[in-house]
Enzyme design. Sequence first.
Site, PDB file in Angstrom:
ATOM      1  N   CYS A   4     -26.558   9.734 -11.204  1.00 19.20           N
ATOM      2  CA  CYS A   4     -26.487  10.615 -10.034  1.00 19.20           C
ATOM      3  C   CYS A   4     -25.492   9.978  -9.069  1.00 19.20           C
ATOM      4  O   CYS A   4     -24.945   8.916  -9.333  1.00 19.20           O
ATOM      5  CB  CYS A   4     -27.830  10.706  -9.336  1.00 19.20           C
ATOM      6  SG  CYS A   4     -29.186  11.175 -10.414  1.00 19.20           S
ATOM      7  N   LYS A  61     -20.006  11.362 -15.616  1.00 20.13           N
ATOM      8  CA  LYS A  61     -18.883  10.437 -15.834  1.00 20.13           C
ATOM      9  C   LYS A  61     -19.346   9.035 -16.212  1.00 20.13           C
ATOM     10  O   LYS A  61     -18.756   8.379 -17.046  1.00 20.13           O
ATOM     11  CB  LYS A  61     -18.026  10.385 -14.568  1.00 20.13           C
ATOM     12  CG  LYS A  61     -16.835   9.436 -14.663  1.00 20.13           C
ATOM     13  CD  LYS A  61     -15.555  10.173 -14.865  1.00 20.13           C
ATOM     14  CE  LYS A  61     -14.356   9.286 -15.046  1.00 20.13           C
ATOM     15  NZ  LYS A  61     -13.561   9.696 -16.220  1.00 20.13           N
TER      16      LYS A  61
HETATM   17  O1  M6R Z   1     -17.038   4.199 -18.043  1.00 19.79           O
HETATM   18  P1  M6R Z   1     -16.993   3.944 -19.524  1.00 19.79           P
HETATM   19  O2  M6R Z   1     -15.611   3.844 -20.064  1.00 19.79           O
HETATM   20  O3  M6R Z   1     -17.819   2.751 -19.912  1.00 19.79           O
HETATM   21  O4  M6R Z   1     -17.680   5.210 -20.169  1.00 19.79           O
HETATM   22  C1  M6R Z   1     -17.924   5.290 -21.545  1.00 19.79           C
HETATM   23  C2  M6R Z   1     -18.168   6.701 -22.005  1.00 19.79           C
HETATM   24  O5  M6R Z   1     -19.322   7.230 -21.414  1.00 19.79           O
HETATM   25  C3  M6R Z   1     -16.983   7.606 -21.676  1.00 19.79           C
HETATM   26  O6  M6R Z   1     -15.806   7.115 -22.237  1.00 19.79           O
HETATM   27  C4  M6R Z   1     -17.208   9.044 -22.195  1.00 19.79           C
HETATM   28  O7  M6R Z   1     -17.221   9.045 -23.579  1.00 19.79           O
HETATM   29  C5  M6R Z   1     -16.088   9.914 -21.616  1.00 19.79           C
HETATM   30  N1  M6R Z   1     -16.629  10.909 -20.740  1.00 19.79           N
HETATM   31  C6  M6R Z   1     -15.254  10.551 -22.646  1.00 19.79           C
HETATM   32  O8  M6R Z   1     -14.234  11.329 -22.087  1.00 19.79           O
END
Ligand code: M6R
Length: 598
Positions: free
Chosen positions: A2, A593
Amino acid sequence: MCGVFGIIFQKERSDLGQILLEAAKRLTYRGYDSVGVATVSKDGSCELRKDVGTVEEVNAKYKFHELSGFKGIAQLRWATFGVPMQKNAQPHYDCDKDMVGAHNGNIVNTIELKKMFVQEGHTVRGDNDGEMVVHAIEKYYDEFGNMDTAIRKGAEILKGDYACVITRIDDDKMYCVKQGSSLYLGIGDGFVCASSDLPSIIPLTKRIVPLKDGEYVEFTFDRYEIRHIESGEKINRVPQVMDISAEAATKAGYPHFMLKEIYEQPERIHALLEYLKFDTNLMKYVNTLAKSRYTYLVGSGTSYHACVIGSYFFARMASKAVFPCEAGRFLENFGSTLSKEDTIVLVSQSGETKDAINILNACEGKAKILSLVNVVGSTIMMRSSLNIPLCCDLEISVPATKTFMNQILTFYYLAAKMSEESEYMEITKRLPELVKQSLELATSQIEELLQDDIDFSDMYVLGYGITHGLALEGALKIKEVVYNHCEGMYSSEFKHGPLSIVKEGYPIVFVTHDSQARMILSHINEVTCRNGLAIAVTNESSEIESNVHKVIRYPDCHAILPPFLGLPALQLFAYYLAVKMGNDPDLPRNLSKTITVD
Ligand code: M6R
């Protein structure tokens, strides 16, 4: 995940509601099930408005922008505890409505806490874990009569990872707590604010104080005091001025952040290359990797796909075997094998992903931990022994785009430094321009492809060798924003089962390069001879082009560069297909995100 934001001014502000609304909009990518704001006025009154829906929907109904006051809290919810409904939206009051607060994160003992609070006579209005945070602090405030003890004792009974902002209605202070979820303080002219992330702070002030887990802060409009939750000890930390443009938090004329961030890639590549040129820790980083017994490149989702490509770069360019691994799998698979000679490189845009933080918590002291992170001041950045920042500015759209580009570029740069070949470093100089050309080339070709009557509701993206991680990333991007079935796979694996899905017109994208023609042509023909529809993303190659139905060309390049130049075509394909389907690519349904839960 959140998003929570709190701000306090010296005097009553007629635009407080508008400020909270803007902050909420900038945190939308963190949650969009429900939204709420609470404002407190100097006369001791508090207004709380919240409901299920997006910021725009809820604001249209409850007119947040009309609220005034001198301090307030906004919250965006991505539901974990309690179905999305008004009583579970945040912020929450305590029993007597003399305290209001909201959180970000996960209180895992919510059910037990609710039972206990009800037994103790609390008025618990919903099932949301954020409400338990407020009651936990209230419980000890009622017993000890001060917020410091209440926060510290409350933290003892709240299990899980969270950050919260809370205030009493009758004083001129606000409090925030960081226990496992992200939280930053912003120090402005005549105000202090706290937020889960920088996009809501940067347009107000660039003076940021990153907070660490296990800390809480009491703040007023002109001072802040950080303390350890466990010991109560005071911590002195001065603000850093963050070099992030306020422009980064706007769409700057683009219809979506995703498109803007895709187009920012040449400029971000340039920024990272400039940074790396002068990074005094770079050779320490390279030498740690070179000397390491086993090296693991670890991330989730897009960040994991960067690790897959990174492993090719190290093998091909520097003859160094390194292992890519999904963050959520790492401890189960390799946790028991680690030694101090091993290195884990944690890769993350946010620096707050729970699957990666679990590794930090379990492996600190057992292996060396390095990181590549975008968000400066994030948990992973602060707790790893060496870090390279991705220099991507804010990435706001839920789908990661420019940060993936700079993750693979950082791996490329490290491998080039480790290698004896000077050509590898030399070719980085042309990279911003080549990616720019690739974006220009891809835009018109994708638009054309999407005008054809091809059914993309079910599809594969295949890659080989250096393009394997790119195929995985392309497929993730497509499924994330298009909501179709789209699988990324190693192209040689396709014939070992998945080939049975192919029928007339079934679309398969091959992400390749002319240097792979000998092998990839077999894989293409296994599909086309069964009437599948083959689409190649490739540099110029008459052989490949004559064997497929459709081609998306990227500029001619060295055989090590396809991950950089093939990427824009896949990102734009996902973006334009999502828009064609009527989806909002910035806020894909069910996603958030930063995933701060297990
Ligand atoms: O913030 P992070 O790079 O650790 O996040 C990892 C994943 O949750 C993130 O890359 C997710 O797969 C994306 N929304 C893909 O576009």
